[in-house]
Design a protein around this motif. Structure first.
Motif, PDB file in Angstrom:
ATOM      1  N   CYS B 143       0.930  -1.218  -0.052  1.00 35.66           N
ATOM      2  CA  CYS B 143      -0.141   0.091  -0.059  1.00 35.66           C
ATOM      3  C   CYS B 143       0.764   1.342  -0.165  1.00 35.66           C
ATOM      4  O   CYS B 143       0.756   2.190  -0.461  1.00 35.66           O
ATOM      5  N   THR B 144       1.921   1.234   0.927  1.00 36.60           N
ATOM      6  CA  THR B 144       2.714   2.435   0.903  1.00 36.60           C
ATOM      7  C   THR B 144       3.504   2.725  -0.331  1.00 36.60           C
ATOM      8  O   THR B 144       3.400   3.749  -0.912  1.00 36.60           O
ATOM      9  N   LEU B 145       3.768   1.601  -0.841  1.00 44.10           N
ATOM     10  CA  LEU B 145       4.845   1.957  -2.457  1.00 44.10           C
ATOM     11  C   LEU B 145       3.638   2.321  -3.352  1.00 44.10           C
ATOM     12  O   LEU B 145       4.073   3.234  -4.191  1.00 44.10           O
ATOM     13  N   LEU B 146       2.504   1.627  -3.323  1.00 48.24           N
ATOM     14  CA  LEU B 146       1.555   2.137  -4.547  1.00 48.24           C
ATOM     15  C   LEU B 146       1.239   3.630  -4.094  1.00 48.24           C
ATOM     16  O   LEU B 146       1.030   4.456  -5.212  1.00 48.24           O
ATOM     17  N   ARG B 147       0.936   3.917  -2.812  1.00 53.42           N
ATOM     18  CA  ARG B 147       0.702   5.614  -2.664  1.00 53.42           C
ATOM     19  C   ARG B 147       1.824   6.203  -3.159  1.00 53.42           C
ATOM     20  O   ARG B 147       1.532   7.429  -3.584  1.00 53.42           O
ATOM     21  N   GLN B 148       3.077   6.079  -2.817  1.00 57.85           N
ATOM     22  CA  GLN B 148       4.138   6.687  -3.129  1.00 57.85           C
ATOM     23  C   GLN B 148       4.370   7.006  -4.869  1.00 57.85           C
ATOM     24  O   GLN B 148       4.481   8.078  -5.253  1.00 57.85           O
ATOM     25  N   ALA B 149       3.853   5.852  -5.417  1.00 58.59           N
ATOM     26  CA  ALA B 149       3.920   5.931  -6.879  1.00 58.59           C
ATOM     27  C   ALA B 149       2.835   6.449  -7.599  1.00 58.59           C
ATOM     28  O   ALA B 149       2.562   6.867  -8.596  1.00 58.59           O
ATOM     29  N   GLY B 150       1.744   7.025  -6.723  1.00 52.45           N
ATOM     30  CA  GLY B 150       0.708   7.769  -7.046  1.00 52.45           C
ATOM     31  C   GLY B 150      -0.475   6.703  -7.885  1.00 52.45           C
ATOM     32  O   GLY B 150      -1.367   7.115  -8.496  1.00 52.45           O
ATOM     33  N   CYS B 151      -0.472   5.473  -7.496  1.00 48.79           N
ATOM     34  CA  CYS B 151      -1.405   4.623  -8.094  1.00 48.79           C
ATOM     35  C   CYS B 151      -2.465   4.178  -7.079  1.00 48.79           C
ATOM     36  O   CYS B 151      -2.530   3.649  -5.773  1.00 48.79           O
ATOM     37  N   ALA B 152      -3.740   4.828  -7.382  1.00 43.44           N
ATOM     38  CA  ALA B 152      -4.890   4.523  -6.449  1.00 43.44           C
ATOM     39  C   ALA B 152      -6.171   4.373  -7.434  1.00 43.44           C
ATOM     40  O   ALA B 152      -6.448   4.964  -8.233  1.00 43.44           O
ATOM     41  N   GLY B 153      -7.011   3.678  -6.656  1.00 48.64           N
ATOM     42  CA  GLY B 153      -8.424   3.419  -7.593  1.00 48.64           C
ATOM     43  C   GLY B 153      -9.212   4.507  -6.868  1.00 48.64           C
ATOM     44  O   GLY B 153      -8.842   5.731  -6.643  1.00 48.64           O
ATOM     45  N   ARG B 154     -10.612   4.242  -7.252  1.00 49.79           N
ATOM     46  CA  ARG B 154     -11.637   5.652  -6.986  1.00 49.79           C
ATOM     47  C   ARG B 154     -11.576   5.811  -5.532  1.00 49.79           C
ATOM     48  O   ARG B 154     -11.248   4.805  -4.763  1.00 49.79           O
ATOM     49  N   GLY B 155     -11.487   7.073  -5.162  1.00 47.92           N
ATOM     50  CA  GLY B 155     -11.653   7.276  -3.647  1.00 47.92           C
ATOM     51  C   GLY B 155     -10.113   7.013  -3.091  1.00 47.92           C
ATOM     52  O   GLY B 155     -10.159   7.018  -1.939  1.00 47.92           O
ATOM     53  N   ASP B 157      -8.302   4.438  -2.947  1.00 48.33           N
ATOM     54  CA  ASP B 157      -8.418   3.262  -2.433  1.00 48.33           C
ATOM     55  C   ASP B 157      -7.405   2.265  -2.915  1.00 48.33           C
ATOM     56  O   ASP B 157      -7.447   2.000  -4.194  1.00 48.33           O
ATOM     57  N   VAL B 158      -6.138   2.370  -2.353  1.00 49.14           N
ATOM     58  CA  VAL B 158      -5.174   1.279  -2.866  1.00 49.14           C
ATOM     59  C   VAL B 158      -4.947  -0.285  -2.287  1.00 49.14           C
ATOM     60  O   VAL B 158      -4.684  -1.002  -3.006  1.00 49.14           O
ATOM     61  N   GLU B 159      -6.082  -0.351  -1.479  1.00 48.80           N
ATOM     62  CA  GLU B 159      -6.028  -1.391  -0.708  1.00 48.80           C
ATOM     63  C   GLU B 159      -6.321  -2.789  -1.708  1.00 48.80           C
ATOM     64  O   GLU B 159      -5.810  -3.833  -1.852  1.00 48.80           O
ATOM     65  N   PRO B 160      -7.519  -2.577  -2.383  1.00 52.73           N
ATOM     66  CA  PRO B 160      -7.772  -3.710  -3.364  1.00 52.73           C
ATOM     67  C   PRO B 160      -6.886  -4.104  -4.081  1.00 52.73           C
ATOM     68  O   PRO B 160      -6.479  -5.558  -4.429  1.00 52.73           O
ATOM     69  N   LEU B 161      -5.965  -3.346  -4.637  1.00 49.70           N
ATOM     70  CA  LEU B 161      -4.954  -3.504  -5.632  1.00 49.70           C
ATOM     71  C   LEU B 161      -3.876  -4.238  -4.796  1.00 49.70           C
ATOM     72  O   LEU B 161      -3.328  -5.202  -5.210  1.00 49.70           O
ATOM     73  N   LEU B 198       0.896  -3.148 -14.791  1.00 50.06           N
ATOM     74  CA  LEU B 198      -0.408  -2.760 -14.801  1.00 50.06           C
ATOM     75  C   LEU B 198      -0.540  -1.495 -13.814  1.00 50.06           C
ATOM     76  O   LEU B 198      -1.480  -0.583 -14.183  1.00 50.06           O
ATOM     77  N   ALA B 199       0.005  -1.580 -12.687  1.00 49.24           N
ATOM     78  CA  ALA B 199      -0.315  -0.665 -11.736  1.00 49.24           C
ATOM     79  C   ALA B 199       0.462   0.673 -12.169  1.00 49.24           C
ATOM     80  O   ALA B 199      -0.300   1.951 -11.949  1.00 49.24           O
ATOM     81  N   GLY B 200       1.327   0.764 -12.743  1.00 49.36           N
ATOM     82  CA  GLY B 200       1.975   1.866 -13.298  1.00 49.36           C
ATOM     83  C   GLY B 200       3.266   1.494 -13.807  1.00 49.36           C
ATOM     84  O   GLY B 200       3.955   0.851 -13.365  1.00 49.36           O
ATOM     85  N   PRO B 201       3.825   2.036 -15.190  1.00 48.67           N
ATOM     86  CA  PRO B 201       5.332   1.618 -15.654  1.00 48.67           C
ATOM     87  C   PRO B 201       6.243   2.203 -14.565  1.00 48.67           C
ATOM     88  O   PRO B 201       6.185   3.132 -14.162  1.00 48.67           O
TER      89      PRO B 201
END
Lengths: 206, 206
Positions: B143-155, B157-161, B198-201
């Motif tokens: 979750c931390t890495l996805l947030r740092q990379a700016g990858c998030a779903g609607r609202g 929410d990075v948790e489902p990914l 897929l999350a982001g190049p």
């Protein structure tokens, strides 16, 4: 096995068809109660009353509550499979593959939350879990839709993405998100939609 | 507990430090054998021989083979956690978040394939699996890495990914892909790279 299922020599096997119909009637009554109250709150007494039979009939047919629940999940799994394999769109054939994929995840989340306790109690051990035909069918279905939508990784491998998507739908994870972390069904379903959107935007396959 | 760990009145607690060092030495010997042969082929005799101690020492310290394997996985899990939390990049801090995410999955696949049998034998039941601190830490890290990379779903929410990604790394799935479907470690790792892409190049967070 009910004694009434034994064929009578020289007579058409009327009882067998009756027995099958009765079985479906009992399972439909149980399914309606599960939909209303959740599997964990459904008793043998309530199912017997809803189906207008004696409790003895239910016990003779299914052995015990666990037997009824296993028969019920089997029955429900078949209906759910029919819905995504051959049912009307967007879940069944006819819709855009990513729309079908979106509908598939939402239908799976709803199916599993309804039968969560039964699914958790029946979970196979780690070395057999991914071999269960119902799970293998999900992976195959998701792979097919991803291929139809033109979503594939390096070397055309769609399986890792399919496995990650099916992994999001594991009963153990839904239990964790819904019961232990108090995610609503809607938030879990939105999470699925996010995952499908990452595979490729619905309506515009890549 | 070894008797040599009991402190002696009036003397510095030298034995405790010795015991801790000995324990690490035994675990390092066991880890080297597991790396060479796979956990399923490592015997107590072989570990004792590699660590130059008697078999009795090993049994006194760890109870039995299962006890040694649990201590070993605990030791290896700590090293693996240190590597992605505080180790050198690209796994540890300092690299691009999606590069770290890619390295994290590859390190996890390697760690789990090495200890697969131990991890499968120690798998918690369905209702407790996602509460295990080691798994919760993985979800938090992803979750931390996805947030740092700016990858998030609607609202946002990075948790489902994150859950879908961590789901791809479940020992039960790696066992299925590697042992039952004969996917090579490389194919499983490439699958992870596809998921991260897929999350982001990598190198160009969205």
């Amino acid at each position: 096995m009910d004694r009434s299922e034994l064929p009578v020599l020289g007579q058409p096997p009327r009882e067998r068809a009756d027995a099958a119909r009765n079985r479906v009637r009992l399972l439909d009554a149980a399914a309606a109660l599960v939909a209303e109250q959740g599997a964990e709150h459904v008793t043998m007494e309530a199912v017997a009353a809803a189906a207008c039979v004696g409790k003895g009939t239910l016990f003779r047919r299914f052995g015990d509550r666990a037997g009824l629940m296993l028969a019920l999940i089997d029955h429900a799994e078949q209906e759910y499979q029919h819905a995504f394999m051959t049912g009307p769109p967007p879940l069944g054939p006819g819709a855009d593959p990513l729309e079908r994929l979106e509908a598939f995840g939402v239908a799976t989340v709803r199916f599993e939350l309804r039968y969560l306790d039964v699914l958790l109690a029946a979970e196979p051990c780690a070395t057999k879990r991914c071999l269960v035909p119902a799970r293998a069918l999900r992976v195959t279905h998701v792979c097919t839709l991803l291929r139809q939508a033109g979503c594939a990784g390096r070397g055309g491998d769609v399986e890792p993405l399919a496995q990650a998507l099916v992994g999001y739908l594991e009963p153990a994870l839904l239990h964790h998100l819904h019961r232990q972390r108090h995610f609503s069904a809607e938030r879990i379903e939105d999470g699925w939609r996010d995952l499908v959107a990452l595979a490729g935007p619905v309506g515009s396959p890549t």
